[in-house]
Design an enzyme around this catalytic site. Sequence first.
Site, PDB file in Angstrom:
ATOM      1  N   ARG A  56      -4.309-112.404  -0.779  1.00  0.00           N
ATOM      2  CA  ARG A  56      -4.201-111.108  -0.098  1.00  0.00           C
ATOM      3  C   ARG A  56      -3.085-110.273  -0.710  1.00  0.00           C
ATOM      4  O   ARG A  56      -2.387-109.533  -0.014  1.00  0.00           O
ATOM      5  CB  ARG A  56      -3.934-111.317   1.377  1.00  0.00           C
ATOM      6  N   ASP A  70      -9.070-112.813   5.295  1.00  0.00           N
ATOM      7  CA  ASP A  70      -9.549-111.432   5.240  1.00  0.00           C
ATOM      8  C   ASP A  70      -8.782-110.578   4.231  1.00  0.00           C
ATOM      9  O   ASP A  70      -9.067-109.399   4.065  1.00  0.00           O
ATOM     10  CB  ASP A  70      -9.480-110.793   6.635  1.00  0.00           C
ATOM     11  N   ARG A  77       5.400-119.313  -9.440  1.00  0.00           N
ATOM     12  CA  ARG A  77       5.795-120.350  -8.487  1.00  0.00           C
ATOM     13  C   ARG A  77       5.727-121.728  -9.135  1.00  0.00           C
ATOM     14  O   ARG A  77       5.100-121.886 -10.193  1.00  0.00           O
ATOM     15  CB  ARG A  77       4.826-120.316  -7.296  1.00  0.00           C
ATOM     16  N   ASP A 105       3.784-123.779  -3.553  1.00  0.00           N
ATOM     17  CA  ASP A 105       3.314-122.429  -3.902  1.00  0.00           C
ATOM     18  C   ASP A 105       4.237-121.355  -3.323  1.00  0.00           C
ATOM     19  O   ASP A 105       4.078-120.172  -3.632  1.00  0.00           O
ATOM     20  CB  ASP A 105       1.876-122.210  -3.401  1.00  0.00           C
ATOM     21  N   ASN A 106       5.184-121.756  -2.493  1.00  0.00           N
ATOM     22  CA  ASN A 106       6.128-120.797  -1.931  1.00  0.00           C
ATOM     23  C   ASN A 106       7.523-120.989  -2.511  1.00  0.00           C
ATOM     24  O   ASN A 106       8.517-120.614  -1.889  1.00  0.00           O
ATOM     25  CB  ASN A 106       6.170-120.917  -0.408  1.00  0.00           C
ATOM     26  N   ASP A 165       8.097-115.545   0.092  1.00  0.00           N
ATOM     27  CA  ASP A 165       7.054-115.813   1.084  1.00  0.00           C
ATOM     28  C   ASP A 165       7.634-116.120   2.464  1.00  0.00           C
ATOM     29  O   ASP A 165       7.660-117.258   2.923  1.00  0.00           O
ATOM     30  CB  ASP A 165       6.118-116.950   0.622  1.00  0.00           C
TER      31      ASP A 165
END
Length: 498
Positions: free
Chosen positions: A97, A129, A187, A256-257, A266
């Site tokens: 996103r 979404d 990352r 990943d953060n 993040d």
Amino acid sequence: MNAPERNTAFFTFDNSYARLPERFFARLPPTAVKAPRLVRINEALARHLNLDPDALASEEGVAVLSGSRIPDGADPIAMAYAGHQFGTFVPQLGDGRAILLGEVIGRDGVRRDIQLKGSGRTPFSRMGDGRAGIGPVLREYIVSEGMAALGIPTTRALAAVTTGEPVMREAILPGAVLTRVARSHIRVGTFQYFSVRKDHDAVRALADHVIARHYPEARETENRYRALLDAVVTKQAALVAQWLNVGFIHGVMNTDNMSIAGETIDYGPCAFMDTYHSGTVFSSIDHMGRYAYGNQPGIAHWNLSRLAQAMLSILGDDEEAAIAEAQASIDAFPDLFEAAWLDGLRAKLGFEKAGSIDFDFAKDFLERMADNEADFTLVFRRLSMLANEPGQADESVSELFNKPADFHDWAKAWRKRLNHEMSTECTRQAAMKAVNPAYIPRNHLVEEALQSAHRDDYEPFEDLLAVLARPYDGEQAFERYAKPPRPDQVVHQTFCGT
Ligand code: AMP
Ligand code: MG
């Protein structure tokens, strides 16, 4: 999906990541939104990045910041990455996103990413979404800017806009887009993405990119990839030490953060601790307390081991040599962390000179705080104001302890330790106030700002940002922001909102 129009120059882009091989990302534009509206431009940051805040705040600028128009020179991409989420490896995550518009060079000569977060679906969206709600966007804005003002490496918030479109979460929320600024969005999980695919060329290309961009000094060394790993290990050790010394809990320290550039990145269910306890967890999704306050150094160490593993193909001439390099680099973490953490605590306690008892001394203080449910931030701030001799003011700290004697006993030893210092009382107090913040983004204040924003009242958000911009000043007028929550204001849980 509406294709956004191309539009005029808002940024002077130079997009080095988008020049990497195609398999590093998906090239696609952000998704246009119905009715973009500006919430806030970070004017000081805009100027620092050589950007015109007025242009960004214009109708066209807001269209750009909402993903509805693509500025000249942008090369929009969603980055690919993998990651260990709560210990479980997920081979494909990626920007689900977020869209990286491009890179700009700031007044300080540093290259930074301009990324839209909440800007629509991408090939990495999975079931999501591609959107963000106003609450999480403003939370990231507040906390990342608070961290920056505290002097802690972090991504920044350049702007927040609403989209005019609802997002469905536990409730229906107004949609929003955050413009995030980072030294890069690479990352630990970016290395893992290529390593798990046995794409060794890509691991090498990524490492070369990172060295050129973040760690050019590694080029001067015999094994540049080992030097790169060492540099990331050192940066992360220092970063987590800084987190601990302001009571910050990241909440989702998945690989990943974790940024290769060593910035806090993040901001999800992150939070600042009020009363001190090393087991503190706020995140609603962290059932096992994996990412509790006191676990953060161990988790950083574990994540860095995953990085070393992902870099094995480039660390040595053969597997054995590579493993030896990786191990040596990772093994340095505990000492690097402890040294950074202790340096920070010494400064918080008013010690300029290192002493052999400092570690036990600091630990003892923290344990007393935990036993007494004392407010971490306020204890250190008020300690800064105490004289070198016992006096009335000592009550201002001891009243924060359930058993005041626990503080008074410790304070005797603290003053004895201060006798070994050369600094005068006055310089010591100034030095302590410069590292012990009066204001942190306390959860109840953040929550209050977000609740008001949901009612379209952005004043508490603006007021909080103004106070957090000068965390070490401690003006009397802002007393309310320095206080811990009343029992009815305590926030027990924070949510990702994703
Ligand atoms: P996070 O927990 O925010 O670090 O996100 C983990 C992964 O889920 C990342 O790959 C995100 O891009 C993705 N993600 C989170 N929220 C959404 C969303 N609403 N739509 C699509 N992807 C998302
Ligand atoms: Mg993430």
